[in-house]
Write an enzyme that holds these catalytic residues in place. Structure first.
Site, PDB file in Angstrom:
ATOM      1  N   GLU A  35      -1.322  -4.448 -38.639  1.00 17.46           N
ATOM      2  CA  GLU A  35      -0.480  -5.553 -38.167  1.00 17.46           C
ATOM      3  C   GLU A  35       0.999  -5.265 -38.398  1.00 17.46           C
ATOM      4  O   GLU A  35       1.398  -4.903 -39.503  1.00 17.46           O
ATOM      5  CB  GLU A  35      -0.875  -6.840 -38.884  1.00 17.46           C
ATOM      6  CG  GLU A  35      -1.047  -8.016 -37.973  1.00 17.46           C
ATOM      7  CD  GLU A  35      -2.183  -7.821 -36.985  1.00 17.46           C
ATOM      8  OE1 GLU A  35      -1.889  -7.570 -35.789  1.00 17.46           O
ATOM      9  OE2 GLU A  35      -3.354  -7.912 -37.380  1.00 17.46           O
ATOM     10  N   HIS A  36       1.798  -5.436 -37.344  1.00 16.43           N
ATOM     11  CA  HIS A  36       3.247  -5.219 -37.348  1.00 16.43           C
ATOM     12  C   HIS A  36       3.624  -3.752 -37.537  1.00 16.43           C
ATOM     13  O   HIS A  36       4.794  -3.436 -37.731  1.00 16.43           O
ATOM     14  CB  HIS A  36       3.934  -6.085 -38.406  1.00 16.43           C
ATOM     15  CG  HIS A  36       3.967  -7.542 -38.051  1.00 16.43           C
ATOM     16  ND1 HIS A  36       5.061  -8.163 -37.513  1.00 16.43           N
ATOM     17  CD2 HIS A  36       3.013  -8.497 -38.147  1.00 16.43           C
ATOM     18  CE1 HIS A  36       4.792  -9.449 -37.295  1.00 16.43           C
ATOM     19  NE2 HIS A  36       3.540  -9.674 -37.666  1.00 16.43           N
ATOM     20  N   ALA A 127      -3.685 -18.394 -30.048  1.00 18.30           N
ATOM     21  CA  ALA A 127      -4.681 -18.115 -31.086  1.00 18.30           C
ATOM     22  C   ALA A 127      -4.525 -16.731 -31.692  1.00 18.30           C
ATOM     23  O   ALA A 127      -5.341 -16.315 -32.517  1.00 18.30           O
ATOM     24  CB  ALA A 127      -6.093 -18.267 -30.505  1.00 18.30           C
ATOM     25  N   GLY A 128      -3.490 -15.993 -31.297  1.00 20.17           N
ATOM     26  CA  GLY A 128      -3.304 -14.650 -31.828  1.00 20.17           C
ATOM     27  C   GLY A 128      -4.210 -13.625 -31.185  1.00 20.17           C
ATOM     28  O   GLY A 128      -4.432 -12.551 -31.741  1.00 20.17           O
ATOM     29  N   SER A 130      -3.719 -12.562 -27.951  1.00 20.41           N
ATOM     30  CA  SER A 130      -2.906 -11.925 -26.921  1.00 20.41           C
ATOM     31  C   SER A 130      -3.243 -12.381 -25.508  1.00 20.41           C
ATOM     32  O   SER A 130      -3.506 -11.576 -24.612  1.00 20.41           O
ATOM     33  CB  SER A 130      -3.002 -10.400 -27.011  1.00 20.41           C
ATOM     34  OG  SER A 130      -1.867  -9.811 -26.424  1.00 20.41           O
ATOM     35  N   SER A 131      -3.194 -13.672 -25.316  1.00 23.10           N
ATOM     36  CA  SER A 131      -3.353 -14.214 -23.962  1.00 23.10           C
ATOM     37  C   SER A 131      -2.244 -13.717 -23.047  1.00 23.10           C
ATOM     38  O   SER A 131      -2.459 -13.533 -21.838  1.00 23.10           O
ATOM     39  CB  SER A 131      -3.361 -15.744 -24.010  1.00 23.10           C
ATOM     40  OG  SER A 131      -2.175 -16.249 -24.615  1.00 23.10           O
ATOM     41  N   SER A 132      -1.062 -13.483 -23.594  1.00 23.91           N
ATOM     42  CA  SER A 132       0.049 -13.006 -22.768  1.00 23.91           C
ATOM     43  C   SER A 132      -0.207 -11.599 -22.245  1.00 23.91           C
ATOM     44  O   SER A 132       0.039 -11.300 -21.069  1.00 23.91           O
ATOM     45  CB  SER A 132       1.365 -13.049 -23.556  1.00 23.91           C
ATOM     46  OG  SER A 132       1.289 -12.228 -24.713  1.00 23.91           O
ATOM     47  N   ASP A 176      -0.632  -4.806 -27.994  1.00 21.69           N
ATOM     48  CA  ASP A 176      -1.381  -5.754 -27.176  1.00 21.69           C
ATOM     49  C   ASP A 176      -1.642  -5.214 -25.772  1.00 21.69           C
ATOM     50  O   ASP A 176      -2.766  -5.274 -25.263  1.00 21.69           O
ATOM     51  CB  ASP A 176      -0.626  -7.085 -27.078  1.00 21.69           C
ATOM     52  CG  ASP A 176      -0.470  -7.763 -28.420  1.00 21.69           C
ATOM     53  OD1 ASP A 176      -1.167  -7.368 -29.379  1.00 21.69           O
ATOM     54  OD2 ASP A 176       0.349  -8.689 -28.530  1.00 21.69           O
ATOM     55  N   TYR A 228       8.844 -13.867 -36.434  1.00 20.59           N
ATOM     56  CA  TYR A 228       8.464 -12.528 -36.001  1.00 20.59           C
ATOM     57  C   TYR A 228       9.693 -11.626 -35.928  1.00 20.59           C
ATOM     58  O   TYR A 228       9.687 -10.498 -36.428  1.00 20.59           O
ATOM     59  CB  TYR A 228       7.767 -12.613 -34.644  1.00 20.59           C
ATOM     60  CG  TYR A 228       7.034 -11.359 -34.232  1.00 20.59           C
ATOM     61  CD1 TYR A 228       5.654 -11.273 -34.348  1.00 20.59           C
ATOM     62  CD2 TYR A 228       7.712 -10.256 -33.728  1.00 20.59           C
ATOM     63  CE1 TYR A 228       4.966 -10.132 -33.965  1.00 20.59           C
ATOM     64  CE2 TYR A 228       7.043  -9.106 -33.345  1.00 20.59           C
ATOM     65  CZ  TYR A 228       5.670  -9.053 -33.467  1.00 20.59           C
ATOM     66  OH  TYR A 228       5.000  -7.909 -33.092  1.00 20.59           O
TER      67      TYR A 228
END
Length: 386
Positions: A35-36, A127-128, A130-132, A176, A228
């Site tokens: 993560e990150h 929801a985390g 990655s719908s985008s 993502d 972020y």
């Protein structure tokens, strides 16, 4: 999936008055670990999930772009060559930004036709998961085909990433979009975010009688928000102070030796990145040698680091992880950019109900909004469906 495909086709016809030329889809993703680390040129290990966004699309005979969604009442219209971050705002910035991004990586937008596109999705928003990126990737693969661009997966990742970073304004890495575009069914995707290379790593969950349970805490998050960006700024500061191009170049020994050169917060932010990179490498090696039953401790170590050093967890995420581990999960961690969203729990199939009941009970006892829980399976990346 058949229902969503039908919803996308019907929605297109009702919104635009004619049939689409084709339907493409792309998945959301879960990040197993890492993560990150992506914007620090490090390592990540996501996988695509069996929740997808469908894009029904047809070319126009002019330069107009119209984007619509099952979640929005109105279509957004803009000229293909007129699109800019100053002109397009809100959810429509994600798909319009993809067309813009394809122009930035080599497509001649002035010579290409416009298009109508309608989206239908079961990737949860905020929801985390990655719908985008699912929106971006579905449209990227569709336009690559109908515009006959011939771009490879790496070029499409670049275009979709530009859309998210420079058009939408979310300072994310390539994780993502890579997961949504390039994943293989049954496997995680091990990505080197410095050179963009990737390779599948078999997860063998079913063979081990394991499942990945997503616990959506219903605490919404947005990557465009300040938290972020502040974490990214801290990482960049640490890299400058340590004299490296990115924190990927720092070992834990070097970081400890340089502790006096960094303030406490910057040191802890850097420590998360440096140790998380190593955890990704260790997880890949462990999956290949011992299988998924052996990665639980690495998952929880990642969560502790995000909670204590990077400070991107929430009380709801911490509770979900704690209860899942106490009631049968082998490993658990928050997933995604943080400040809300979801946790994942690596759970024996026989213990799934027990974990879910325990999490529901704990959230109720704490007065939190009840979470949504569902199992996800490692799935295929972006594709044409019809």
């Amino acid at each position: 999936m058949t229902d969503l495909l039908s919803e996308a086709r019907t929605g297109f016809e009702e919104r635009f008055g004619y049939a689409p030329g084709g339907i493409w889809s792309a998945p959301g993703r879960v990040n197993l670990i890492g993560e990150h680390t992506d914007y620090n040129e490090g390592f990540v290990l996501p996988f695509a999930i069996d929740r997808r966004t469908f894009a029904a699309l047809a070319l126009r005979d002019d330069g107009l772009v119209r984007v619509a969604s099952s979640l929005e009442d109105e279509a957004v219209e803009v000229g293909l060559t007129d699109a800019s971050p100053a002109v397009v705002k809100g959810w429509a910035a994600y798909p319009v930004g993809v067309a813009w991004g394809l122009g930035k990586v080599g497509a001649d937008l002035a010579g290409l036709p416009g298009f109508d596109v309608y989206f239908a999705s079961d990737v949860p928003l905020g929801a985390g998961l990655s719908s985008s990126a699912a929106i971006e990737s579905a449209l990227a693969i569709a336009l690559n085909e109908v515009w006959r661009l011939g771009f490879d997966g790496a070029r499409l990742v670049e275009a979709a990433h530009l859309a998210e970073n420079d058009f939408v304004g979310a300072p994310t890495g390539i994780l993502d979009q890579s997961a949504s575009l390039l994943s293989r069914e049954g496997a995680a995707l091990f990505i080197d975010c410095r050179d963009g290379s990737s390779e599948p790593v078999d997860l063998a969950l079913e063979a081990s009688d394991l499942a990945i349970l997503v616990i959506d805490t219903k605490v919404k998050h947005e990557h465009v928000s300040g938290g972020y960006a502040a974490r990214r700024a801290s990482c960049e500061l640490a890299a400058r102070e340590l004299g490296v191009a990115a924190l990927r170049d720092v070992t834990i020994e070097q970081l400890l030796e340089a502790r006096d050169r960094l303030d406490d917060e910057t040191f802890r932010r850097a420590r998360h990145i440096v140790t998380e990179d190593q955890r990704v490498l260790d997880t890949v090696e462990t999956l290949r040698t011992d299988g998924p039953t052996a990665i639980g401790d690495l998952m929880f170590a990642s969560h502790r680091s995000m909670r204590d050093d990077f400070e991107i967890s929430t009380p709801e995420l911490d509770l979900a992880v704690e209860i899942a581990l106490n009631y049968g999960a082998l490993g658990a961690r928050m997933t995604g950019g943080g400040f809300g969203g979801s946790a994942i729990a690596l759970t024996p199939v026989s213990m799934l109900t027990q974990v879910q009941v325990a999490v529901d009970s704990a959230f109720s006892e704490h007065g939190y909004t009840m979470p949504e829980m569902f199992v996800v399976r490692p799935s295929q990346g972006a594709r044409r469906d019809k």
